[in-house]
Design a protein around this motif. Structure first.
Motif, PDB file in Angstrom:
ATOM      1  N   PRO A 195      32.990  25.174  63.281  1.00  0.00           N
ATOM      2  CA  PRO A 195      31.956  26.310  62.783  1.00  0.00           C
ATOM      3  C   PRO A 195      32.293  26.590  61.255  1.00  0.00           C
ATOM      4  N   GLU A 196      33.256  26.277  60.930  1.00  0.00           N
ATOM      5  CA  GLU A 196      33.800  26.620  59.409  1.00  0.00           C
ATOM      6  C   GLU A 196      33.019  25.959  58.385  1.00  0.00           C
ATOM      7  N   TRP A 197      32.175  25.046  58.913  1.00  0.00           N
ATOM      8  CA  TRP A 197      31.219  24.136  57.963  1.00  0.00           C
ATOM      9  C   TRP A 197      29.791  24.084  58.484  1.00  0.00           C
ATOM     10  N   SER A 198      28.669  24.197  57.546  1.00  0.00           N
ATOM     11  CA  SER A 198      27.500  23.883  57.802  1.00  0.00           C
ATOM     12  C   SER A 198      26.902  22.664  57.084  1.00  0.00           C
ATOM     13  N   SER A 223      30.404  27.456  55.583  1.00  0.00           N
ATOM     14  CA  SER A 223      29.460  28.301  56.592  1.00  0.00           C
ATOM     15  C   SER A 223      29.261  29.707  55.696  1.00  0.00           C
ATOM     16  N   SER A 260      26.693  28.793  53.101  1.00  0.00           N
ATOM     17  CA  SER A 260      25.390  28.301  53.266  1.00  0.00           C
ATOM     18  C   SER A 260      24.251  29.201  53.772  1.00  0.00           C
TER      19      SER A 260
END
Length: 351
Positions: free
Chosen positions: A318-321, A348, A351
């Motif tokens: 979830p740290e990344w989108s 994230s 974003s």
């Protein structure tokens, strides 16, 4: 003259209906196994795992059977009694399968943005170096790759790709894990841009069973763990190893991790391996699913995308989108049996 009795005719029709119910129940069981195997925890079972890899071809085959059944069903009352329930079950199966494909996404390439802190990832199973270094390097530079994941790719080719990318202004560090030097498909190569910082490969966290997975961690601990994954394929002799590979990969999908590669598994196969939240594999969420591309086939290259299996992927915690994504079909004639997959991941919080 005595009137003839209608009881034999009624008895015959009742027999046909009973046969129809039995046949319909068999069809219903098959439809559940092929359409919703997760209900019975069969998504990684032998035979079922292979069949559900190709949802659209199975649905097309079911549609052909349905059309054949409709001929006698519409022409004869007896045939309708025997085959009517089966035809209805098949129709519902086809409709539900199409619904699943639409829900996962039939293909919507998302152009990469200029999001700060983003990481561009290219993943391509090269089928033992088949496309050659110029083709791979050209594509990596074209998409602005910061990370290049190359299952079935030797270190020698990885070094060539890195040199060509460096000449184009995109230097890369090369990390390779190899099981058998004589068999190119048993190497996995990972290229990482120096712009992401220094990375080192760790080998104390385990590995996939038959084909190597590369785990690279930031030396200063400030970036994401990057995993180039390659579980073995679910062939009849490798089912246990395949399931063990996926189970192990799920345990690696924890805090601040990006994993990409040839997973040899569709979203159906991954069912039950998520963390119970947004992740499909541990805490990692699938970039294709997040961008309405989850039904686009990456294997086999050369066939219409929706007829293939979606097994090459980019996933992240979830740290990344996902701010960019594409299954690249323009390299279908490059020599590999897999399509390249591109994804842009952004922090994230931005974003």
């Amino acid at each position: 003259m005595p009137r003839s009795s209608s009881h034999p005719r009624r008895s015959s029709l009742a027999g046909h209906r009973a046969a129809g119910i039995l046949l319909g129940l068999v069809a219903l069981a098959a439809a559940i196994v092929l359409g919703w195997p997760q209900l019975l925890d069969l998504q990684r079972a032998p035979l079922v795992a292979q069949a559900i890899s190709f949802r659209l071809p199975v649905a097309i085959g079911a549609t052909a059977i349905l059309l054949l059944l409709l001929i006698p069903v519409l022409a004869s009352r007896k045939a309708r009694a025997v085959l009517g329930m089966t035809a209805l079950v098949i129709a519902l199966f086809v409709a539900s399968t199409v619904g699943v494909l639409f829900d996962r996404g039939l293909g919507a390439p998302l152009a990469a943005s200029d999001s700060p802190g983003s990481i561009n990832i290219l993943s391509w199973n090269t089928r033992g170096d088949a496309p050659g270094s110029p083709s791979i390097a050209e594509l990596a530079v074209e998409v602005g790759a910061d990370v290049v994941v190359l299952p079935e790719t030797t270190e020698e080719l990885g070094v060539e790709i890195a040199a060509q990318m460096s000449e184009a202004g995109s230097p890369m560090w090369v990390h390779t894990q190899t099981i058998d030097e004589d068999y190119k498909a048993t190497s996995t190569t990972l290229l990482i841009s120096p712009d992401l910082g220094d990375y080192e490969v760790v080998t104390d966290r385990g590995d996939t069973s038959t084909l190597p997975t590369v785990i690279a961690v930031p030396v200063d601990g400030s970036g994401p763990t990057i995993i180039a994954a390659h579980p073995v394929s679910p062939t009849p002799g490798n089912m246990d190893a395949w399931k063990a590979d996926l189970d192990w990969l799920a345990t690696q999908c924890t805090s601040n991790t990006i994993v990409a590669g040839d997973f040899n598994s569709t979203l159906d196969h991954l069912s039950g391996l998520g963390d119970g939240g947004s992740g499909q594999l541990g805490s990692c969420a699938d970039a294709a699913l997040a961008t309405n591309n989850g039904a686009v086939g990456t294997w086999t290259a050369g066939v219409p995308p929706l007829l293939g299996a979606n097994i090459d992927r980019v996933m992240a915690t979830p740290e990344w989108s996902v701010t960019g994504f594409e299954v690249i079909v323009s390299r279908d004639e490059a020599g590999s049996d897999h399509r390249p997959v591109f994804a842009q991941l952004s922090p994230s919080s931005l974003s």
